[in-house]
Motif scaffolding. Structure first.
Motif, mmCIF file in Angstrom:
data_model
loop_
_atom_site.group_PDB
_atom_site.id
_atom_site.type_symbol
_atom_site.label_atom_id
_atom_site.label_comp_id
_atom_site.label_asym_id
_atom_site.label_seq_id
_atom_site.Cartn_x
_atom_site.Cartn_y
_atom_site.Cartn_z
ATOM 1 N N UNK A 72 -32.453 -14.927 -20.951
ATOM 2 C CA UNK A 72 -32.046 -15.494 -19.461
ATOM 3 C C UNK A 72 -30.803 -15.936 -19.248
ATOM 4 N N UNK A 73 -29.890 -16.099 -20.470
ATOM 5 C CA UNK A 73 -28.193 -16.640 -20.309
ATOM 6 C C UNK A 73 -27.750 -14.987 -19.968
ATOM 7 N N UNK A 74 -28.299 -14.267 -21.074
ATOM 8 C CA UNK A 74 -27.789 -13.201 -20.278
ATOM 9 C C UNK A 74 -27.240 -12.682 -19.340
ATOM 10 N N UNK A 75 -29.649 -12.371 -18.817
ATOM 11 C CA UNK A 75 -29.572 -12.494 -17.413
ATOM 12 C C UNK A 75 -28.377 -13.100 -16.080
ATOM 13 N N UNK A 76 -28.632 -14.121 -16.628
ATOM 14 C CA UNK A 76 -27.952 -15.017 -15.391
ATOM 15 C C UNK A 76 -26.390 -14.613 -15.714
ATOM 16 N N UNK A 77 -25.912 -14.451 -16.447
ATOM 17 C CA UNK A 77 -24.371 -14.377 -16.206
ATOM 18 C C UNK A 77 -24.369 -12.767 -16.010
ATOM 19 N N UNK A 78 -24.921 -11.735 -16.218
ATOM 20 C CA UNK A 78 -24.976 -10.690 -15.479
ATOM 21 C C UNK A 78 -25.318 -10.385 -13.984
ATOM 22 N N UNK A 79 -26.185 -11.471 -14.174
ATOM 23 C CA UNK A 79 -26.235 -12.047 -12.179
ATOM 24 C C UNK A 79 -24.696 -11.910 -11.524
ATOM 25 N N UNK A 80 -24.228 -13.028 -12.207
ATOM 26 C CA UNK A 80 -23.159 -13.608 -11.584
ATOM 27 C C UNK A 80 -22.407 -12.797 -11.510
ATOM 28 N N UNK A 81 -21.853 -11.715 -12.313
ATOM 29 C CA UNK A 81 -21.084 -10.784 -12.954
ATOM 30 C C UNK A 81 -21.129 -10.408 -11.348
ATOM 31 N N UNK A 82 -22.596 -9.420 -11.208
ATOM 32 C CA UNK A 82 -22.427 -8.654 -9.673
ATOM 33 C C UNK A 82 -22.017 -9.087 -8.670
ATOM 34 N N UNK A 83 -22.687 -10.147 -8.640
ATOM 35 C CA UNK A 83 -22.193 -10.820 -7.418
ATOM 36 C C UNK A 83 -21.157 -11.260 -7.268
ATOM 37 N N UNK A 84 -20.052 -11.616 -7.825
ATOM 38 C CA UNK A 84 -19.096 -11.523 -8.347
ATOM 39 C C UNK A 84 -18.279 -10.513 -7.469
ATOM 40 N N UNK A 85 -18.239 -9.291 -8.148
ATOM 41 C CA UNK A 85 -17.426 -8.263 -8.373
ATOM 42 C C UNK A 85 -18.570 -7.462 -6.499
#
Length: 64
Positions: free
Chosen positions: A24-37
């Motif tokens: 879950x943590x990996x998914x949230x971090x990756x999602x945040x990175x995609x939205x940030x980029x």
């Protein structure tokens, strides 16, 4: 060539069992990175569009 649906489903189940699913943590971090980029790209292209638009307006208004 025969199609064996039961064998196919058995193979699919075996392959799904081999998949390493993200936590879950990996998914949230990756999602945040995609939205940030995506946000950074949107701001960059907005600024570039404004600068180019200003240049085009200046170029075409100076001849009038």
């Amino acid at each position: 060539m025969n199609f064996d649906p039961v064998g196919f489903l058995r193979d699919v189940r075996a392959e799904v069992g081999k998949v390493t699913w993200p936590s879950r943590k990996e998914t949230l971090v990756t999602t945040a990175m995609v939205l940030g980029m995506a946000l950074i790209a949107a701001v960059f292209f907005f600024a570039a569009d404004q600068i180019i638009g200003l240049g085009v307006r200046t170029l075409f208004s100076s001849g009038a």
